[in-house]
Design an enzyme around this catalytic site. Sequence first.
Site: not given
Ligand code: ADP
Ligand code: AMP
Length: 215
Positions: A127, A88, A13, A171, A160
């Site tokens: 990541r 969420r 995302k 999660r 993270r």
């Molecule tokens: P989210 O925001 O949904 O948690 P991220 O965009 O942070 O996910 O992506 C999670 C990890 O996967 C990051 O390390 C990113 O670089 C990697 N990633 C994102 N899209 C892809 C893809 N299409 N293929 C492989 N790795 C990806």
């Molecule tokens: P994310 O960066 O989207 O992966 O979110 C990291 C963490 O932040 C999640 O595991 C939750 O603990 C908290 N969080 C982010 N967005 C929300 C939401 N919309 N509702 C509740 N918790 C959230």
Amino acid sequence: MRLILLGPPGAGKGTQASAIVKKYNIPHISTGDIFRSNIKEGTELGMKAKGYMDKGLLVPDEVVVSIVKDRLTHDDCANGFLLDGFPRTVNQAEALDAELSSMGLKLDRVINIEADSSILIERAIGRRICKECGATYHIKFNPPKVEGICDNDGSSLYQRDDDIEETVATRINVYLEQTQPLIDYYKEKKLILNIDGTESIDDIFNNIIEGLENN
Ligand code: ADP
Ligand code: AMP
Ligand code: ZN
């Protein structure tokens, strides 16, 4: 364009959000990023959120909803916005609907990035994020040119606190129980755009743009 990005943790995302907001010149509103910057600054909100985040649990609805409601009133949302990681829960989605309708606004699309649990853990654990600009990398799938260093600004990358295997697994379960029902919620409103999240970063982006502009 008023958009939501839906999908499990690690689906991609945040990665797609950066490219989408550049194309449409809209703000990227990530509730996770808002919490992480509050934690970094040591605010009361950050301290409250950290306990939930470190366990992989959701921050309570009322806390998240009030932050997003406030954020949507900022001037930069006049052209639209991209919400990433919010809503969420069904409760959050209903609160968002109520807020938008009170502002006389409607959502345009909900982009649902689909990926199996099996790939999510590896994506999240690998990541790495830039301390300064927030750019997201992956040690294997999207590495920076120099290990541990951001391509954009030369700053160091960090992992993270919640990107450790046990917390990622929690999660994913929280997503399946509390967030996945939103797919049906938005399907009924005919807003869902399903996107295969297992493809390459560039292919996914092209599919999203094609889906937004041609359907
Ligand atoms: P989210 O925001 O949904 O948690 P991220 O965009 O942070 O996910 O992506 C999670 C990890 O996967 C990051 O390390 C990113 O670089 C990697 N990633 C994102 N899209 C892809 C893809 N299409 N293929 C492989 N790795 C990806
Ligand atoms: P994310 O960066 O989207 O992966 O979110 C990291 C963490 O932040 C999640 O595991 C939750 O603990 C908290 N969080 C982010 N967005 C929300 C939401 N919309 N509702 C509740 N918790 C959230
Ligand atoms: Zn950077």
